[in-house]
Design an enzyme around this catalytic site. Sequence first.
Site, PDB file in Angstrom:
ATOM      1  N   SER A   4     -94.870 -18.653 -31.708  1.00  0.00           N
ATOM      2  CA  SER A   4     -93.705 -18.841 -30.831  1.00  0.00           C
ATOM      3  C   SER A   4     -94.063 -18.852 -29.353  1.00  0.00           C
ATOM      4  O   SER A   4     -93.351 -19.436 -28.542  1.00  0.00           O
ATOM      5  CB  SER A   4     -92.662 -17.745 -31.113  1.00  0.00           C
ATOM      6  OG  SER A   4     -93.245 -16.458 -31.015  1.00  0.00           O
TER       7      SER A   4
ATOM      8  N   LYS B  95     -88.772 -20.826 -26.153  1.00  0.00           N
ATOM      9  CA  LYS B  95     -87.495 -20.606 -25.466  1.00  0.00           C
ATOM     10  C   LYS B  95     -87.029 -21.823 -24.676  1.00  0.00           C
ATOM     11  O   LYS B  95     -85.834 -22.073 -24.549  1.00  0.00           O
ATOM     12  CB  LYS B  95     -87.605 -19.400 -24.535  1.00  0.00           C
ATOM     13  CG  LYS B  95     -87.839 -18.095 -25.282  1.00  0.00           C
ATOM     14  CD  LYS B  95     -86.769 -17.081 -24.975  1.00  0.00           C
ATOM     15  CE  LYS B  95     -86.737 -15.964 -25.994  1.00  0.00           C
ATOM     16  NZ  LYS B  95     -87.992 -15.193 -26.100  1.00  0.00           N
TER      17      LYS B  95
ATOM     18  N   GLU C 297     -79.105 -13.496 -19.820  1.00  0.00           N
ATOM     19  CA  GLU C 297     -79.679 -12.163 -20.008  1.00  0.00           C
ATOM     20  C   GLU C 297     -81.167 -12.348 -20.243  1.00  0.00           C
ATOM     21  O   GLU C 297     -81.605 -13.402 -20.682  1.00  0.00           O
ATOM     22  CB  GLU C 297     -79.044 -11.484 -21.227  1.00  0.00           C
ATOM     23  CG  GLU C 297     -79.684 -11.827 -22.594  1.00  0.00           C
ATOM     24  CD  GLU C 297     -79.497 -13.275 -23.044  1.00  0.00           C
ATOM     25  OE1 GLU C 297     -78.654 -13.987 -22.448  1.00  0.00           O
ATOM     26  OE2 GLU C 297     -80.193 -13.693 -23.986  1.00  0.00           O
TER      27      GLU C 297
END
Length: 396
Positions: free
Chosen positions: A376, A87, A109
């Site tokens: 990830s 991210k 969000e």
Amino acid sequence: MAESKGRFGVHGGQYIPETLMNAVIELEEAYNYYKDDPQFNKELTELFNEYAGRPSRLYYAERMTKDLGGAKIYLKREDLNHTGAHKINNVLGQALLAKKMGKTRLIAETGAGQHGVATATAAALLGMECVVYMGIEDTKRQALNVYRMKLLGSDVVPVESGTGTLKDAVSETMREWTGRIADTHYCLGSVMGPHPFPTIVRDFQAVISKEIREQMLEKEGRLPDVVMACVGGGSNAIGTFYNFIEDKDVRLIGCEAAGRGIDTFETAATVSTGRMGIFHGMKSYFCQDEYGQIAPVYSISAGLDYPGIGPEHAWLHDIGRAEYVPVTDDEAVEAFEYLSRTEGIIPAIESAHALAYAMKIAPDMDKEKLIVITVSGRGDKDCAAIARYRGEDIYD
Ligand SMILES: *Cc1c(COP(=O)(O)O)cnc(C)c1O
């Protein structure tokens, strides 16, 4: 490539209220300018390398390879990035872009809190204000991440509308942005929402496949046969696929969260169970009920618990370029435990969905074949939930 004006085939677009048009037009113009600006790219590369710890390792998982007895398995270690997941790539890119645009404030969000923590981190680093909207149910389930965001100097606003989860947090952040666009950038967390977000987020995450390509050529002298990743909104997967889309011999596999199974209502497998629709500013595939309302979704993995998929994935599915497969909670939990004891790497439960599918296909593949699985994120955040899944409560 079938990408024009934010369309991926029939998917994508800008299905937004008039009041947001100026904001997305301003963003698109700024992005088109800065994406080719050498100074912007120099600063972003510096943030990637010096702050986030890029390039991330491409690690040969020798024990897993030998144990499964088929294709040679490499892991792309996005779990080793600062804040523990992919991210940060997108967030550093968008925060830097917002700063160049003269914005002083970020809003975002978050579902489980991973994107919120990454955004709060970038805001702290770049000296920006930050407000994160989070479904009220998620603030209770993810209290540690709420604390982290506050520690990093951000405000966290619980969202009570709807089911009080991620989709409601996205809707609320869009509403908030409409009311305050002059000084505020909406830092969206995946390859979704109205154009230009799916393109911007994909470009910042494409560093994953750019590195895989270089690292694979260096280690094996050729491209991989398969690259695979888990898919929530689809940002780590599109990042993993992007620089291989034109290489037709490279199989692209996205692993969706099937939850308790695609024949149950407790699933988040959008391609397997969804239909075309329009939501959150984009046309794509969504999990819907018989009336076309967005269906409640479920997965053990909070990061894959979104009722839609990014429009570029919907298009890659339509043209048959990428495959999307469902992976259940059970299979993901087994892969979570397997990688931990086989390689000494505790993966995020999201990433474990991709690992689980690799465990299915690798044994039947030739030993010369090469698979790359993107890990990830790291799995520390998931240990309590997995223990509970196995009937153990580590906080007893
Ligand atoms: C958020 C998250 C995901 C899912 O998001 P994508 O946009 O589909 O990549 C996957 N893995 C981890 C570790 C995450 O934090």
